[in-house]
Scaffold this motif. Structure first.
Motif, PDB file in Angstrom:
ATOM      1  N   VAL A 138       0.831  -1.189   0.000  1.00  6.19           N
ATOM      2  CA  VAL A 138       0.000   0.000   0.000  1.00  6.19           C
ATOM      3  C   VAL A 138       0.871   1.247   0.000  1.00  6.19           C
ATOM      4  O   VAL A 138       0.688   2.170  -0.801  1.00  6.19           O
ATOM      5  CB  VAL A 138      -0.924   0.019   1.236  1.00  6.19           C
ATOM      6  CG1 VAL A 138      -1.762   1.291   1.257  1.00  6.19           C
ATOM      7  CG2 VAL A 138      -1.821  -1.210   1.249  1.00  6.19           C
ATOM      8  N   PHE A 139       1.835   1.270   0.900  1.00  8.32           N
ATOM      9  CA  PHE A 139       2.658   2.467   1.038  1.00  8.32           C
ATOM     10  C   PHE A 139       3.607   2.641  -0.127  1.00  8.32           C
ATOM     11  O   PHE A 139       3.905   3.771  -0.527  1.00  8.32           O
ATOM     12  CB  PHE A 139       3.407   2.415   2.362  1.00  8.32           C
ATOM     13  CG  PHE A 139       2.494   2.508   3.540  1.00  8.32           C
ATOM     14  CD1 PHE A 139       1.858   3.691   3.833  1.00  8.32           C
ATOM     15  CD2 PHE A 139       2.232   1.399   4.319  1.00  8.32           C
ATOM     16  CE1 PHE A 139       0.991   3.784   4.904  1.00  8.32           C
ATOM     17  CE2 PHE A 139       1.367   1.472   5.388  1.00  8.32           C
ATOM     18  CZ  PHE A 139       0.735   2.670   5.688  1.00  8.32           C
ATOM     19  N   SER A 140       4.070   1.559  -0.694  1.00  5.27           N
ATOM     20  CA  SER A 140       4.900   1.655  -1.888  1.00  5.27           C
ATOM     21  C   SER A 140       4.123   2.335  -3.012  1.00  5.27           C
ATOM     22  O   SER A 140       4.638   3.204  -3.714  1.00  5.27           O
ATOM     23  CB  SER A 140       5.350   0.255  -2.327  1.00  5.27           C
ATOM     24  OG  SER A 140       6.058   0.312  -3.534  1.00  5.27           O
ATOM     25  N   SER A 141       2.859   1.948  -3.142  1.00  5.97           N
ATOM     26  CA  SER A 141       2.007   2.554  -4.165  1.00  5.97           C
ATOM     27  C   SER A 141       1.772   4.034  -3.891  1.00  5.97           C
ATOM     28  O   SER A 141       1.822   4.877  -4.793  1.00  5.97           O
ATOM     29  CB  SER A 141       0.672   1.806  -4.225  1.00  5.97           C
ATOM     30  OG  SER A 141      -0.224   2.428  -5.111  1.00  5.97           O
ATOM     31  N   LEU A 142       1.536   4.377  -2.616  1.00  6.43           N
ATOM     32  CA  LEU A 142       1.250   5.768  -2.278  1.00  6.43           C
ATOM     33  C   LEU A 142       2.477   6.661  -2.473  1.00  6.43           C
ATOM     34  O   LEU A 142       2.361   7.778  -2.984  1.00  6.43           O
ATOM     35  CB  LEU A 142       0.766   5.849  -0.830  1.00  6.43           C
ATOM     36  CG  LEU A 142      -0.630   5.287  -0.566  1.00  6.43           C
ATOM     37  CD1 LEU A 142      -0.916   5.271   0.925  1.00  6.43           C
ATOM     38  CD2 LEU A 142      -1.691   6.093  -1.297  1.00  6.43           C
ATOM     39  N   PHE A 143       3.642   6.194  -2.076  1.00  5.70           N
ATOM     40  CA  PHE A 143       4.854   6.970  -2.277  1.00  5.70           C
ATOM     41  C   PHE A 143       5.109   7.207  -3.769  1.00  5.70           C
ATOM     42  O   PHE A 143       5.469   8.310  -4.191  1.00  5.70           O
ATOM     43  CB  PHE A 143       6.059   6.274  -1.647  1.00  5.70           C
ATOM     44  CG  PHE A 143       6.155   6.440  -0.160  1.00  5.70           C
ATOM     45  CD1 PHE A 143       6.302   7.697   0.404  1.00  5.70           C
ATOM     46  CD2 PHE A 143       6.105   5.345   0.687  1.00  5.70           C
ATOM     47  CE1 PHE A 143       6.398   7.867   1.779  1.00  5.70           C
ATOM     48  CE2 PHE A 143       6.189   5.493   2.052  1.00  5.70           C
ATOM     49  CZ  PHE A 143       6.335   6.756   2.606  1.00  5.70           C
TER      50      PHE A 143
END
Length: 773
Positions: free
Chosen positions: A236-241
């Motif tokens: 999730v956070f990889s996508s958001l960054f």
């Protein structure tokens, strides 16, 4: 990573020491199945969504593309395979922004620990605001290079980059929560008349937070490097960054909505929090018939079950994470809330189960047989700090309110049900992935890319582990906890034994089975009569494993984002140290300012400050430590039948699993017993004013918008959540520091701000016995 999902909020309440279905620290993701990664296509594809079925978790047999991308489809879709090793990571901007957001997060989390409606520090707030400030700093800071001896540095090494951004969020995640050790300090201050002092307190927080870090380095081979060890939360956070550092126009639109929503919520929150407190808990039943104990018991959001109770305070509405917790999870949880609160609780009370009518309905504190608070000081030997058997036999056993006793029953079910649920629904997948990771001859593309960075030697981790272990042993004696050194080694040893199997489960299924119930029960049988020893044993045993897996999760995020391991290590330790100091400082300020409300001596007229969570933790120290499980749940005790909850928990998921196998399209797999139990156990210790309003918000976001306004939902839903959460948190802290501490200005009392009922207008009838608190 720093977020507080539904499961984290339940942990933060710490009601009955629940086992956990998801990661509990501020590092956890706010979503799972409904997050962007579950509807994310490859960056080279088009279209809005692509559903990932169960088989997307399985490794494809063809490994010919391993050098092109990850062999796991979800990872390939969410994680970039581009990297620039020359990007600076530990920069001046990192030090400044990580300090600000970690300190703010630690303050917010500690602050909300003592609030009536729990809340949490929003990772989306950190991601968005640090992104804006980082970009601004890159524009205005001087680019001149400074030289001190052989050391050269600059305040502005160039554009604000994604690696700096990740490390700021990691630091905020490591230290931006409420450290579990503050629970110990709080109950010692409030209920045991023990002041540990700054030195002991800080060492306790640092050692409980960091001892697990020392174990994480030895798990990299098993839980970080294998492609099979997904750690789905980090996708999730990889996508958001990648989104924030990708399309500039898209990012501007999101920041614009964030600004508008933040400003709106900032000004609105002054009404329910300060001017018009009735908006926090609008009891329809009390407005119809205000002077009736039964009506209060049913309709009050502060002292009852919250039936037909509404709230317009985002601190209450946002408590369960309605805008980011998946709909299926919230349905499970709210089903438990409604069944436990609106159906089972009144049935138990009005049928006088466990002497229910002899005690307050929603008491979070331990009780004497006469219905008054259990005076634990009467059965403590003041010379040893342990149980005085003679005094105990004279004073009598401890009793619990019916909702508290039922809560223990649900927590026992939840603990074993989590094990069975994971084994049945994830067991074959976990075992298959683990075997695959052990048999892999080739590293995936991300492992190969990480070769560009120098790894951390294991002796760094070993040094932290043994240093913190030495500190922990020192504290066991210096703090007067009465936990012997071998007891501490047993607690940490239990964590060492369980961390790998539980880590494998979490890396695959995003589920973590907590050790809190197990540790306090083991210590209760081994060292009965020692309340502080019990909480020390529980804290070190539980947190050693939990913090280790939190650290490993961050290492996996660094693996995905190509963060140099030494930079990641620095960010994690830096954030943890900042958080410990801020936690301790704010804890002391709050206890000093609000002690009568926190220890239960008096009631806060605004309804905003309670000692519910500390009272629950203290009651656990009495039940499991001071008196011990042998006496509290043993033969002859009215609470002995509660132990059947462990067996029931083992069996409960089985029929659901069998129905799922027989009718695979009926979605029986979405029925999750541990989540239902987490809802069942909200009483006591949680205000019920959020139930209806929170469910409506969840329905609008996670059901209606997700299904019928999906484009808007994917782009703006989390942004809206971040704006509302952060604005309400900042307003609450502003009111506390400026209107309660600095200037002590109370808003004039009027109809919507009635002090007697905390603004709720549920009045006690003097002619009736008041047993609802």
């Amino acid at each position: 990573m720093a977020s507080l999902s539904l499961y984290d909020r339940l942990r933060q309440n710490d009601d009955f020491e629940l086992p956990e279905l998801r990661p509990r620290s501020p590092r956890s993701p706010k979503n799972e199945e409904d997050n962007p990664i579950y509807s994310l296509k490859s960056r080279n594809s088009t279209g809005d969504t692509e559903e990932f079925d169960d088989d997307t978790y399985l490794l494809p047999s063809n490994r010919s593309n391993i050098d092109v991308n990850s062999p796991v489809p979800m990872v390939a879709a969410a994680v970039s395979i581009k990297d620039d090793p020359s990007l600076p990571c530990i920069t001046f901007r990192f030090w400044v922004l990580s300090f600000i957001f970690t300190a703010l997060g630690a303050a917010v989390s500690e602050f909300y620990y003592f609030r009536s409606n729990g809340g949490g520090y929003s990772i989306f707030f950190v991601l968005l605001v640090s992104f804006v400030i980082g970009k601004w700093m890159a524009r205005v800071l001087p680019t001149d290079e400074f030289k001190i001896g052989n050391w050269r540095f600059t305040l502005n090494p160039g554009p604000f980059n994604i690696k700096e951004h990740v490390l700021i969020a990691v630091a905020a995640g490591a230290g931006g929560g409420s450290a579990y050790g503050t629970d110990i300090i709080a109950i010692q201050e409030l209920f045991y008349n023990q002041h540990s002092g700054f030195f002991i307190g800080i060492l306790l927080l640092l050692s409980t937070q960091m001892i697990g870090y020392g174990l994480s380095g030895f798990l990299r081979k098993y839980l970080v490097r294998p492609a099979n060890m997904l750690w789905p939360s980090n996708l999730v956070f990889s996508s958001l960054f990648s989104t924030l550092h990708g399309n500039a126009a898209d990012t501007r639109d999101k920041l614009r909505l964030f600004s508008i929503a933040f400003i709106f919520m900032f000004f609105w929150q002054f009404f329910p929090q300060y001017i018009f407190t009735m908006l926090t808990s609008i009891s329809i039943l009390c407005l119809i018939k205000p002077f009736n104990a039964d009506i209060i018991r049913f309709g009050s959001g502060y002292h009852g079950l919250g039936i037909l109770n509404f709230s317009l305070d985002w601190n209450a509405i946002g408590q369960p994470g309605p805008l980011y917790t998946p709909w299926w999870a919230q349905v499970n949880w709210y089903a438990g809330v409604i069944i436990g609160s609106w159906i089972i609780a009144p049935i138990l009370y009005y049928n006088n189960v466990w002497m229910a009518k002899s005690f307050p309905f929603l008491a979070t504190y331990s009780l004497h047989r006469d219905g008054e608070r259990y005076n634990q000081t009467k059965i403590i030997d003041m010379n040893t700090g342990m149980l005085n058997e003679t005094a105990y036999n004279e004073y009598g056993p401890v009793y619990l309110s019916v909702t508290f006793a039922a809560g223990y029953f649900y927590s026992f079910i939840s603990f074993t049900a989590a094990i069975t649920h994971v084994a049945l629904f994830y067991g074959s997948e976990i075992w298959g992935r683990f075997k695959a990771s052990r048999s892999e001859d080739d590293e995936d593309v991300h492992c190969k890319m990480m070769r560009s960075y120098e790894d951390i030697p294991n002796w760094w981790y070993a040094t932290i582990f043994f240093a913190m272990l030495f500190v922990a042993i020192f504290l066991c004696y210096a703090s007067g906890s009465h936990l012997p050194w071998y007891g501490l080694l047993l607690a940490v040893g239990l964590a060492c034994v369980m961390v790998l199997p539980i880590g494998i489960i979490q890396a695959i299924s995003n589920n973590q089975v907590g050790l809190n119930v197990v540790t306090e029960m083991i210590c209760g049988y081994l060292f009965p009569g020692r309340p502080i020893a019990n909480v020390y044993f529980k804290c070190y045993g539980y947190m050693a494993m939990h913090q280790c897996l939190s650290f490993v999760s961050d290492l996996k995020l660094g693996h995905y984002m190509k963060i140099p391991p030494k930079a990641m290590f620095t960010a994690q330790l830096w954030g943890t140290i900042i958080g410990a100091f801020v936690n301790y400082w704010l804890l002391q300020i709050i206890i000093e300012a609000k002690r009568p409300y926190l220890d239960g001596t008096t009631q806060d007229p605004t309804g905003q400050w309670t000692g519910y969570r500390s009272q629950v933790f203290n009651t656990a120290s009495i039940v499991w430590g001071l008196i011990g499980p042998g006496k509290t749940f043993g033969k002859g005790s009215i609470y002995n039948p509660l132990l059947w909850g462990f067996l029931l928990g083992f069996l409960a998921p089985v029929p659901i699993y069998l129905l799922h196998k027989k009718y695979p399209k009926a979605k029986f797999h979405l029925i999750t017993v541990p989540l239902i139990c987490d809802g069942l156990v909200i009483l006591p210790g949680t205000y019920t004013n959020f139930i209806i309003s929170g469910f409506i918000a969840a329905f609008l976001s996670q059901y209606w918008a997700y299904r019928y306004r999906q484009k808007w939902w994917k782009k703006y839903n989390y942004i809206l959540s971040a704006a509302f959460d952060s604005a309400s948190q900042i307003v609450t802290m502003f009111i506390f520091f400026f209107f309660n501490i600095a200037f002590k200005v109370q808003f004039p009392e009027w109809y919507g701000n009635n002090a007697e009922t905390q603004g709720e207008r549920c009045f006690q009838d003097p002619s009736q016995k008041t047993d609802i608190n």
